[in-house]
Design a protein around this motif. Structure first.
Motif, short mmCIF file in Angstrom:
data_model
loop_
_atom_site.label_atom_id
_atom_site.label_comp_id
_atom_site.label_asym_id
_atom_site.label_seq_id
_atom_site.Cartn_x
_atom_site.Cartn_y
_atom_site.Cartn_z
N VAL A 132 0.81 -1.22 0.00
CA VAL A 132 0.00 0.00 0.00
C VAL A 132 0.85 1.27 0.00
CG1 VAL A 132 -2.00 -1.07 1.06
CG2 VAL A 132 -0.19 -0.14 2.52
N ASN A 133 2.11 1.15 0.37
CA ASN A 133 3.01 2.30 0.36
C ASN A 133 3.94 2.31 -0.84
OD1 ASN A 133 2.10 3.35 2.93
ND2 ASN A 133 3.18 1.63 3.88
N ASP A 134 3.58 1.51 -1.87
CA ASP A 134 4.37 1.39 -3.10
C ASP A 134 5.75 0.78 -2.88
OD1 ASP A 134 2.53 2.18 -4.92
OD2 ASP A 134 3.10 4.28 -4.94
N LYS A 135 5.96 0.12 -1.77
CA LYS A 135 7.20 -0.60 -1.52
C LYS A 135 7.08 -2.01 -2.07
CE LYS A 135 10.30 -2.16 2.17
NZ LYS A 135 10.50 -2.24 3.64
N VAL A 136 8.05 -2.43 -2.89
CA VAL A 136 8.00 -3.75 -3.50
C VAL A 136 8.34 -4.81 -2.46
CG1 VAL A 136 8.96 -5.26 -5.26
CG2 VAL A 136 8.58 -2.84 -5.76
#
Length: 245
Positions: A132-136
């Motif tokens: 959800v925080n765009d962290k892969v």
């Protein structure tokens, strides 16, 4: 898929809320996640009524579910991600087939088939995807995923179009089956995949839904209205077979 909630006001769009939409083929559901990862909305794939790509804005898309009070209009970071979401969402719909020759039964006599992707136990699939925080992060996909695939890039679909002038008079009453049957000489029932039905001078109606409800009665439960528009007493209703939805 990281998206923004669409706002018509450009000023509000600059402060639009971020959301993550998950298309889960293993549970057959759509999930909308808040920024903290909690589920804000969830809908079964068989409740997806409409999936529309915006005509002029290549990064915008609208979804409508049968069990939702309103549609979801979302904006993607790029047009490519919108296309990817669109194809992924189409593939999860239980009544639709997607063009995927590699997944289809290879026998020459078979045009389409349902493929089960087994991700159980040792065959569990791991993929890298944004949270959800765009962290892969690495995600585990386990279970069975069904895909209705086809070798055909396109398939024919039949349309019926017609218009009638009511002259301000009411259509045949639902209880008067004999008169309703006469209507089928003009409007053939259960013969086409889609019906586009227009009417003029429908001034008899007490509400805008009265004519559309009547058409639903005439066509029967195998069809559902997917679109409508009106200008004063001129109305247009578009109906499709439920199996195509």
């Amino acid at each position: 898929f990281s998206v923004l909630k669409y706002e018509e006001d450009p000023a509000k769009m600059k402060k639009a809320k971020s959301r993550v939409w998950v298309v889960d083929h293993f549970t057959g559901a759509f999930y909308c996640l808040k920024s903290d990862g909690s589920v804000k909305h969830n809908h079964s794939s068989n409740k997806l009524l409409q999936l529309e790509k915006h005509i002029s804005e290549a990064d915008r898309l609208r979804m409508m579910f049968l069990d939702a009070d309103e549609s979801y209009e979302i904006v993607f970071p790029t047009p490519e991600l919108r296309e990817r979401f669109y194809e992924t969402a189409q593939a999860i719909r239980p009544a639709l087939r997607v063009y995927a020759p590699d997944l289809t039964d290879p026998r020459a006599s078979v045009e389409s088939s349902t493929t089960i992707i087994d991700g159980l136990e040792k065959r569990t699939v791991y993929v890298n995807a944004p949270d959800v925080n765009d962290k892969v992060v690495e995600r585990e996909l386990t279970g069975e995923c069904k895909v209705n695939s086809s070798k055909l890039l396109t398939e024919p679909i039949s349309f019926w179009t017609g218009t009638i002038n009511l002259g301000g008079k009411k259509p045949p009453k639902k209880k008067n089956l004999a008169e309703v049957e006469q209507l089928y000489h003009w409007l053939p029932k259960n013969k086409y995949d889609m019906y586009c039905i227009s009417v003029q001078e429908a001034s008899y109606r007490k509400s805008d839904d009265e004519w559309y409800d009547y058409l639903q009665f005439v066509l029967g439960d195998n069809y559902i209205m997917v679109g409508c528009m009106q200008i004063y007493d001129v109305l247009l209703g578009i109906f499709a077979r439920k199996k195509h939805m």
